[in-house]
Design a protein around this motif. Structure first.
Motif, PDB file in Angstrom:
ATOM      1  N   LEU A  47     -21.475 -24.856  28.246  1.00  0.00           N
ATOM      2  CA  LEU A  47     -22.248 -23.456  28.655  1.00  0.00           C
ATOM      3  C   LEU A  47     -22.429 -22.405  27.360  1.00  0.00           C
ATOM      4  O   LEU A  47     -23.331 -21.713  27.391  1.00  0.00           O
ATOM      5  N   GLY A  48     -21.785 -22.725  26.477  1.00  0.00           N
ATOM      6  CA  GLY A  48     -21.742 -21.700  25.336  1.00  0.00           C
ATOM      7  C   GLY A  48     -22.573 -22.059  24.327  1.00  0.00           C
ATOM      8  O   GLY A  48     -22.968 -21.353  23.194  1.00  0.00           O
ATOM      9  N   THR A 279     -21.249 -17.371  19.490  1.00  0.00           N
ATOM     10  CA  THR A 279     -21.354 -17.728  20.747  1.00  0.00           C
ATOM     11  C   THR A 279     -20.040 -17.474  21.713  1.00  0.00           C
ATOM     12  O   THR A 279     -19.073 -17.202  21.262  1.00  0.00           O
ATOM     13  N   GLU A 280     -20.463 -17.515  22.897  1.00  0.00           N
ATOM     14  CA  GLU A 280     -19.512 -17.270  24.019  1.00  0.00           C
ATOM     15  C   GLU A 280     -19.269 -18.392  24.867  1.00  0.00           C
ATOM     16  O   GLU A 280     -20.002 -18.915  25.578  1.00  0.00           O
ATOM     17  N   ARG A 281     -17.934 -18.971  24.716  1.00  0.00           N
ATOM     18  CA  ARG A 281     -17.652 -20.208  25.435  1.00  0.00           C
ATOM     19  C   ARG A 281     -17.737 -19.830  26.863  1.00  0.00           C
ATOM     20  O   ARG A 281     -17.047 -18.950  27.476  1.00  0.00           O
ATOM     21  N   GLY A 282     -18.210 -20.839  27.880  1.00  0.00           N
ATOM     22  CA  GLY A 282     -18.290 -20.549  29.131  1.00  0.00           C
ATOM     23  C   GLY A 282     -19.315 -19.423  29.709  1.00  0.00           C
ATOM     24  O   GLY A 282     -19.455 -19.146  30.677  1.00  0.00           O
ATOM     25  N   PRO A 287     -15.962 -17.509  35.816  1.00  0.00           N
ATOM     26  CA  PRO A 287     -14.575 -17.935  35.835  1.00  0.00           C
ATOM     27  C   PRO A 287     -14.594 -18.670  34.561  1.00  0.00           C
ATOM     28  O   PRO A 287     -13.079 -18.845  34.089  1.00  0.00           O
ATOM     29  N   ALA A 288     -15.310 -19.078  33.725  1.00  0.00           N
ATOM     30  CA  ALA A 288     -15.005 -19.814  32.375  1.00  0.00           C
ATOM     31  C   ALA A 288     -14.968 -18.793  31.605  1.00  0.00           C
ATOM     32  O   ALA A 288     -14.470 -19.312  30.305  1.00  0.00           O
ATOM     33  N   LEU A 289     -15.326 -17.499  31.649  1.00  0.00           N
ATOM     34  CA  LEU A 289     -15.116 -16.478  30.639  1.00  0.00           C
ATOM     35  C   LEU A 289     -13.614 -15.686  30.971  1.00  0.00           C
ATOM     36  O   LEU A 289     -13.291 -14.819  30.255  1.00  0.00           O
ATOM     37  N   GLU A 290     -13.000 -16.248  31.786  1.00  0.00           N
ATOM     38  CA  GLU A 290     -11.607 -15.245  32.306  1.00  0.00           C
ATOM     39  C   GLU A 290     -10.682 -15.653  30.852  1.00  0.00           C
ATOM     40  O   GLU A 290     -10.780 -16.448  30.152  1.00  0.00           O
ATOM     41  N   HIS A 297     -11.952 -25.817  29.498  1.00  0.00           N
ATOM     42  CA  HIS A 297     -12.669 -26.923  28.397  1.00  0.00           C
ATOM     43  C   HIS A 297     -13.027 -28.215  29.181  1.00  0.00           C
ATOM     44  O   HIS A 297     -14.087 -28.768  29.071  1.00  0.00           O
ATOM     45  N   THR A 298     -12.221 -28.716  29.970  1.00  0.00           N
ATOM     46  CA  THR A 298     -12.477 -29.592  30.855  1.00  0.00           C
ATOM     47  C   THR A 298     -12.089 -29.373  32.157  1.00  0.00           C
ATOM     48  O   THR A 298     -10.922 -29.032  32.459  1.00  0.00           O
TER      49      THR A 298
END
Length: 633
Positions: A47-48, A279-282, A287-290, A297-298
């Motif tokens: 996503l990032g 970049t911003e992972r998630g 939810p992936a940015l919490e 990650h997985t």
């Protein structure tokens, strides 16, 4: 038809209007969330890199231009843009790999799933281009976490030495590897993140000074000539420029136009260039940015809206059993400390870190450093536990051999995901550790069969102060306890009959398989003894006289047969002048693809029915040969 469905190769992407790129990015994110929720996989990293990947394929001509991914788990978007949009069997047998795969596409140049290697690959490819007179581009995309690996800096040192050799390094800087990126480099990159006003400052200065009468232009040119000083003051990218790398950035990695512009500038430079993208992972999936974003990650199969697991795991994992026991041991022994290489939570050490924050170190993606640092900790009077995925310890073999073992350091290596791991494919199967470590003098290896044995063997390992120890276990939930009916020497007897024909030696989690083999053999009139050596290196002396009481020894392990436990026991029996024939059941000397653990075991014949059948066939041939000899005599 969606924009994504129109793309079958990168040239289709280039044909789309620039103003529709943000729309495409949103489509890709929605696709990723829905697809990965159905199969599981690496969600947050992909996503990032949506906009970054779009920009790469709009600027460069893959596969003529080589795009290398470090690590490969961030390549899902790359797959989508190169004609691979069937994610229905992602990481499953017969489906797409979770990493780049040459078998899938010519756009996948390297299949690296171990971090910090892409820059060395890029260095070699760029040198090959120079020798052959080629002018296509080599682009290596590397995460800030992978930059903590020593191999990356060895490569940077070599890349920067050739100032006329084109090579583009794209740093995907999201502040995380499998966990928040740590170390001095991370602090340096974090400084970049705090200097977003730098480019605006220079733009403002240029505009104001050039409009200032008489002295404005000359003053601007003087300041521009001193830009190195300004850069060191406002954004210390001088580190890379001091290495000899042209630096571009930092760039907003989610601004496609800005990334494309930076990449085009880099492509026009006839030397090594580093493009730094933030970049911003998630990104795009809350939810992936919490705060606990490393959990994304997985991910496993989940509800795409709530992110709740579809099939909650009831049984504890090996990792959780280890993590809980480490906390208990930590309360009892102040000398026990822990290390991890950027995988604190995935390896179960997060609980230990919360309980004893001053006794755990995350060294980043640097397994070699972790091993040697552990040797130093042991020499300093502590007992370090280095928890690492089995496949990643491959990278630190020399350090285990020459720094830890040679110096007789009491270091315990805990190898998670040993044996066949399944869906992550060839590079992640932990199938070489027993073979690799089997040649290390003085080192001891335990393979627990159940949770109770893991707890016991971990404590036994921590009582060894003058030699390295290893505990290995697989990636799966812990099964039911497997009780012993007796112990001979250090060997647990799990099943025996008065006059057995076969000695089944079960390595670790293969114990339930061997017990089932014994049942199937009994149905064929063949009696078996089943034993668990517990400590598979060194070979327990009690095995030799035990083997001498049987007509055949069979060793069952989830490690490569070459140099594995079977080979070690065979050698030990010969050294003890025990000439009982031995058959080894394990993994052949080959790279295994991605599939569920059970599917791969079945393909390899490591099932109770297959093993029982092969043992029966061996005994039948031996009995037939004996009968012929009696007839002749």
């Amino acid at each position: 038809m969606t924009l994504l469905e129109h793309i079958r190769e990168p040239r289709d992407l280039k044909a789309l209007p620039e103003e529709r790129m943000d729309e495409l990015a949103e489509e890709i994110r929605e696709f990723l969330v829905q697809a990965v929720a159905r199969t599981g996989g690496h969600l947050g990293p992909n996503l990032g890199v949506v906009e970054l990947t779009i920009a790469l394929h709009r600027v460069f001509d893959s596969p003529t231009d080589r795009i290398l991914w470090d690590t490969g788990h961030q390549s899902y978007v790359h797959k989508l843009l190169t004609g691979r949009q069937d994610f229905s069997k992602l990481r499953a047998k017969g489906g797409l790999s979770g990493y780049p795969s040459r078998a899938e596409s010519p756009h996948d140049i390297i299949e690296n799933s171990h971090a910090s290697t892409a820059l060395a690959w890029a260095d070699g490819l760029a040198k090959a281009n120079q020798v052959r007179g080629r002018d296509d581009h080599v682009v290596a995309v590397i995460g800030d976490g992978a930059l903590t690996g020593g191999m990356a800096w060895e490569a940077l040192n070599n890349i920067a030495a050739a100032k006329d050799r084109p090579l583009i390094i794209v740093v995907n800087d999201n502040g995380r590897s499998d966990a928040p990126t740590v170390g001095g480099l991370a602090s340096h990159l974090n400084t970049f993140r705090t200097t977003e006003g730098y480019e605006k400052f220079l733009a403002w200065g240029k505009d104001v000074l050039q409009r200032t009468p008489v002295v404005g232009r000359s003053l601007y040119e003087s300041l521009h000539g001193a830009k190195k000083g300004f850069k060191d003051t406002f954004a210390p990218q001088g580190m890379f420029e001091d290495l000899g790398l042209k630096y571009i950035g930092p760039i907003d990695g989610h601004d496609i136009e800005a990334v494309e512009s930076a990449l085009r500038r880099a492509a026009g430079f006839h030397g090594p260039v580093l493009v730094h993208c933030l970049t911003e992972r998630g990104r795009g999936h809350q939810p992936a940015l919490e705060d606990d974003a490393e959990h994304f990650h997985t991910v496993g199969v989940m509800d795409p809206l709530t992110c709740a697991p579809v099939t909650p795991v009831a049984a504890p994992s090996w990792t959780s059993v280890f993590g809980d026991e480490m906390v208990r041991i930590g309360a009892e022994r102040e000398d026990v400390v822990a290390l991890t290489a950027a995988m604190l939570q995935p390896l179960g050490l997060d609980r230990f870190a919360r309980a004893y924050p001053d006794r755990v170190w995350d060294v980043g993606i640097a397994e070699q450093h972790a091993a040697v640092s552990a040797a130093g900790l042991a020499t300093g009077g502590l007992h370090p536990v280095f928890a690492v995925h089995a496949t990643f310890l491959n990278r630190a073999f020399d350090q285990v051999l020459m720094d830890v073992a040679l110096h007789r350091c009491g270091v315990t290596f805990v190898l998670d995901r040993a044996g066949i791991t399944g869906t992550d494919g060839a590079s992640h199967h932990g199938m070489w550790d027993l073979s690799m470590l089997g040649v290390v003098p003085g080192l001891r290896i335990a393979a627990p069969r159940d949770a109770d044995q893991l707890r016991a063997e971990l404590r036994e390992a921590l009582d060894v102060a003058d030699a390295p120890t290893v505990i290995r276990y697989p990636k799966e939930t812990v099964g039911d306890p497997v009780p012993a009916v007796a112990r001979i020497g250090g060997v647990d007897v799990l099943h025996r009959t008065p006059q057995p024909d076969v000695l089944l030696v079960a390595v670790g989690v293969m114990a339930p398989v061997c017990l089932r083999v014994a049942e199937l053999l009994a149905a064929r009139g063949v009696d078996a003894t089943v034993v668990d050596p517990r400590w598979v290196k060194p070979v327990d002396p009690a095995l030799a006289p035990l083997a001498a009481q049987h007509a055949l020894v069979a060793v069952v392990e989830d490690n490569c047969r070459t140099g594995g436990v079977g080979s070690a026991i065979d050698q030990a029996l010969r050294d003890a002048d025990v000439d009982v024939p031995l058959r080894s059941f394990g993994i052949p000397e080959q790279f295994l693809g991605h599939a569920r653990r059970g599917e791969l075991l079945a393909d390899l014949g490591l099932t109770p029915a297959e093993i029982a059948g092969r043992i029966s066939a061996v005994l039948s041939r031996r009995n037939a040969a004996s009968a012929r000899k009696e007839d002749i005599s």
